[in-house]
Design a protein around this motif. Structure first.
Motif, PDB file in Angstrom:
ATOM      1  N   UNK A 235       0.849  -1.193   0.000  1.00 37.41           N
ATOM      2  CA  UNK A 235       0.000   0.000   0.000  1.00 37.41           C
ATOM      3  C   UNK A 235       0.885   1.243   0.000  1.00 37.41           C
ATOM      4  N   UNK A 236       0.388   2.309  -0.576  1.00 37.48           N
ATOM      5  CA  UNK A 236       1.101   3.589  -0.555  1.00 37.48           C
ATOM      6  C   UNK A 236       0.238   4.629   0.145  1.00 37.48           C
ATOM      7  N   UNK A 237       0.866   5.729   0.515  1.00 37.72           N
ATOM      8  CA  UNK A 237       0.177   6.827   1.179  1.00 37.72           C
ATOM      9  C   UNK A 237       1.191   7.713   1.860  1.00 37.72           C
ATOM     10  N   UNK A 238       0.737   8.852   2.353  1.00 35.71           N
ATOM     11  CA  UNK A 238       1.607   9.782   3.075  1.00 35.71           C
ATOM     12  C   UNK A 238       0.916  10.182   4.369  1.00 35.71           C
ATOM     13  N   UNK A 239       1.545   9.859   5.506  1.00 33.70           N
ATOM     14  CA  UNK A 239       2.782   9.097   5.699  1.00 33.70           C
ATOM     15  C   UNK A 239       2.632   7.652   5.214  1.00 33.70           C
ATOM     16  N   UNK A 240       3.785   6.943   5.128  1.00 31.51           N
ATOM     17  CA  UNK A 240       3.774   5.563   4.668  1.00 31.51           C
ATOM     18  C   UNK A 240       2.868   4.716   5.553  1.00 31.51           C
ATOM     19  N   UNK A 241       1.947   3.979   4.958  1.00 27.68           N
ATOM     20  CA  UNK A 241       1.012   3.183   5.770  1.00 27.68           C
ATOM     21  C   UNK A 241       1.704   2.028   6.499  1.00 27.68           C
ATOM     22  N   UNK A 242       1.130   1.645   7.611  1.00 26.74           N
ATOM     23  CA  UNK A 242       1.520   0.445   8.349  1.00 26.74           C
ATOM     24  C   UNK A 242       0.587  -0.696   7.941  1.00 26.74           C
ATOM     25  N   UNK A 243       1.180  -1.869   7.659  1.00 28.48           N
ATOM     26  CA  UNK A 243       0.391  -3.036   7.268  1.00 28.48           C
ATOM     27  C   UNK A 243       0.242  -3.964   8.473  1.00 28.48           C
ATOM     28  N   UNK A 244      -0.979  -4.300   8.786  1.00 28.91           N
ATOM     29  CA  UNK A 244      -1.271  -5.194   9.918  1.00 28.91           C
ATOM     30  C   UNK A 244      -2.099  -6.371   9.417  1.00 28.91           C
ATOM     31  N   UNK A 245      -1.663  -7.583   9.799  1.00 26.92           N
ATOM     32  CA  UNK A 245      -2.354  -8.810   9.405  1.00 26.92           C
ATOM     33  C   UNK A 245      -3.152  -9.383  10.574  1.00 26.92           C
ATOM     34  N   UNK A 246      -4.359  -9.841  10.277  1.00 29.77           N
ATOM     35  CA  UNK A 246      -5.157 -10.597  11.246  1.00 29.77           C
ATOM     36  C   UNK A 246      -5.871 -11.723  10.489  1.00 29.77           C
ATOM     37  N   UNK A 247      -6.317 -12.715  11.228  1.00 25.96           N
ATOM     38  CA  UNK A 247      -7.151 -13.749  10.614  1.00 25.96           C
ATOM     39  C   UNK A 247      -8.581 -13.255  10.541  1.00 25.96           C
ATOM     40  N   UNK A 248      -9.240 -13.627   9.489  1.00 27.64           N
ATOM     41  CA  UNK A 248     -10.617 -13.178   9.276  1.00 27.64           C
ATOM     42  C   UNK A 248     -11.547 -13.696  10.359  1.00 27.64           C
ATOM     43  N   UNK A 249     -11.233 -14.885  10.909  1.00 26.35           N
ATOM     44  CA  UNK A 249     -12.068 -15.450  11.959  1.00 26.35           C
ATOM     45  C   UNK A 249     -11.588 -15.052  13.358  1.00 26.35           C
ATOM     46  N   UNK A 250     -10.588 -14.152  13.410  1.00 27.94           N
ATOM     47  CA  UNK A 250     -10.017 -13.619  14.661  1.00 27.94           C
ATOM     48  C   UNK A 250      -9.298 -14.683  15.497  1.00 27.94           C
ATOM     49  N   UNK A 251      -9.060 -15.858  14.914  1.00 29.38           N
ATOM     50  CA  UNK A 251      -8.230 -16.852  15.582  1.00 29.38           C
ATOM     51  C   UNK A 251      -6.773 -16.386  15.511  1.00 29.38           C
ATOM     52  N   UNK A 252      -5.921 -16.960  16.348  1.00 29.85           N
ATOM     53  CA  UNK A 252      -4.515 -16.568  16.322  1.00 29.85           C
ATOM     54  C   UNK A 252      -3.833 -17.079  15.057  1.00 29.85           C
ATOM     55  N   UNK A 253      -2.846 -16.299  14.594  1.00 25.40           N
ATOM     56  CA  UNK A 253      -2.110 -16.661  13.386  1.00 25.40           C
ATOM     57  C   UNK A 253      -0.998 -17.652  13.770  1.00 25.40           C
ATOM     58  N   UNK A 254      -0.911 -18.753  13.054  1.00 30.71           N
ATOM     59  CA  UNK A 254       0.140 -19.743  13.296  1.00 30.71           C
ATOM     60  C   UNK A 254       1.363 -19.348  12.460  1.00 30.71           C
ATOM     61  N   UNK A 255       2.327 -18.636  13.107  1.00 38.37           N
ATOM     62  CA  UNK A 255       3.531 -18.195  12.405  1.00 38.37           C
ATOM     63  C   UNK A 255       4.432 -19.396  12.117  1.00 38.37           C
ATOM     64  N   UNK A 256       4.616 -20.246  13.083  1.00 39.06           N
ATOM     65  CA  UNK A 256       5.335 -21.524  12.905  1.00 39.06           C
ATOM     66  C   UNK A 256       4.768 -22.524  13.912  1.00 39.06           C
TER      67      UNK A 256
END
Length: 264
Positions: A196-217
């Motif tokens: 994404x672009x914008x000014x100031x530079x946007x922050x990207x945040x990831x979540x699961x759609x079902x709000x369950x925790x994300x399994x990173x590993x």
């Protein structure tokens, strides 16, 4: 009988007591400081066209220092924040303007934009309005990122007097790309991307759609993740879900993109 003293020059010429004389002529006096040993009065002879200077024989003085009132800025030019595509207004308040003129300019390029109510620049998005005699408003329509910077308001005194304000231009987040669907074999690594672009530079945040925790590993789970790329290591069937990347920069609206992960 005691003789009367001869009349003084002042008694002989009553007009000498009046400031304007018999013809209303200005007899205001200034002191010549060019010769410290001699303090002789200087009578006002004539005023130049711009009324800032007067000349007496070989001496030229800036009379603005003798004026009771001269132009001054009533308040600072306030800094302004505007979104891309919107209209920005900067306001300059000058009191006691008299015969002087107010100009607006762009400090980044040094260009003069307006003088009095006349627009000098060829930029058709620029306009100027005079309000309530002492207020000058510079208007920039359909603002772009190139409009950001310092703008000065100047009065053509000698030397010129100026004051400036800053225009900050912001742009809400805009999605530029990323994957929308990923199919991965169990045990491999899934790479989810979102830009994404914008000014100031946007922050990207990831979540699961079902709000369950994300399994990173296999050992680390998180409620959300910050970054343009989300790596899911050693995925399993629990990793299959919809993921949202949300871009925000403090200037609404925030935007999001949905990425679906399929695990074989």
């Amino acid at each position: 009988m005691q003789a009367k003293p001869p009349p003084s020059k002042a008694d002989a010429d009553p007009a000498a007591h009046s400031q304007g004389g018999s013809h209303g002529r200005n007899t205001q006096k200034f002191i010549d400081h060019s010769n410290p040993g001699e303090r002789r009065p200087i009578r006002r002879r004539h005023v130049l066209k711009d009324r800032r200077y007067r000349r007496d024989d070989e001496i030229t003085l800036d009379t603005s220092m003798f004026l009771k009132e001269s132009p001054y800025f009533e308040i600072p030019v306030q800094n302004v924040t505007a979104r891309v595509g919107r209209t920005a207004k900067l306001t300059c308040v000058v009191e006691n303007l008299g015969h002087f003129k107010v100009a607006w300019g762009y400090k980044v390029t040094g260009a003069v934009l307006t003088v009095a109510t006349q627009v000098i620049t060829k930029n058709t998005r620029i306009s100027v309005q005079r309000e309530q005699q002492s207020t000058w408003v510079l208007t920039i329509s359909n603002v772009t990122m190139k409009d950001q910077g310092d703008y000065w308001c100047q009065v053509n005194t000698s030397p010129p007097r100026s004051i400036s304000g800053y225009l900050s231009v912001v742009e809400p987040p805009v999605m530029e790309g990323g994957n929308e669907e990923v199919t991965i074999t169990s045990g491999e690594v899934a790479n989810l991307t979102c830009r994404a672009r914008g000014t100031p530079t946007p922050t990207i945040r990831w979540i699961r759609e079902d709000y369950d925790r994300i399994r990173i590993n296999a050992t680390y789970f998180a409620s959300d993740y910050i970054g343009s790329s989300l790596l899911l290591r050693t995925v399993n069937h629990r990793s299959a879900a919809g993921y949202l990347c949300i871009a925000s920069n403090g200037h609404p609206p925030s935007i999001s993109r949905r990425v679906i992960v399929h695990v074989k």
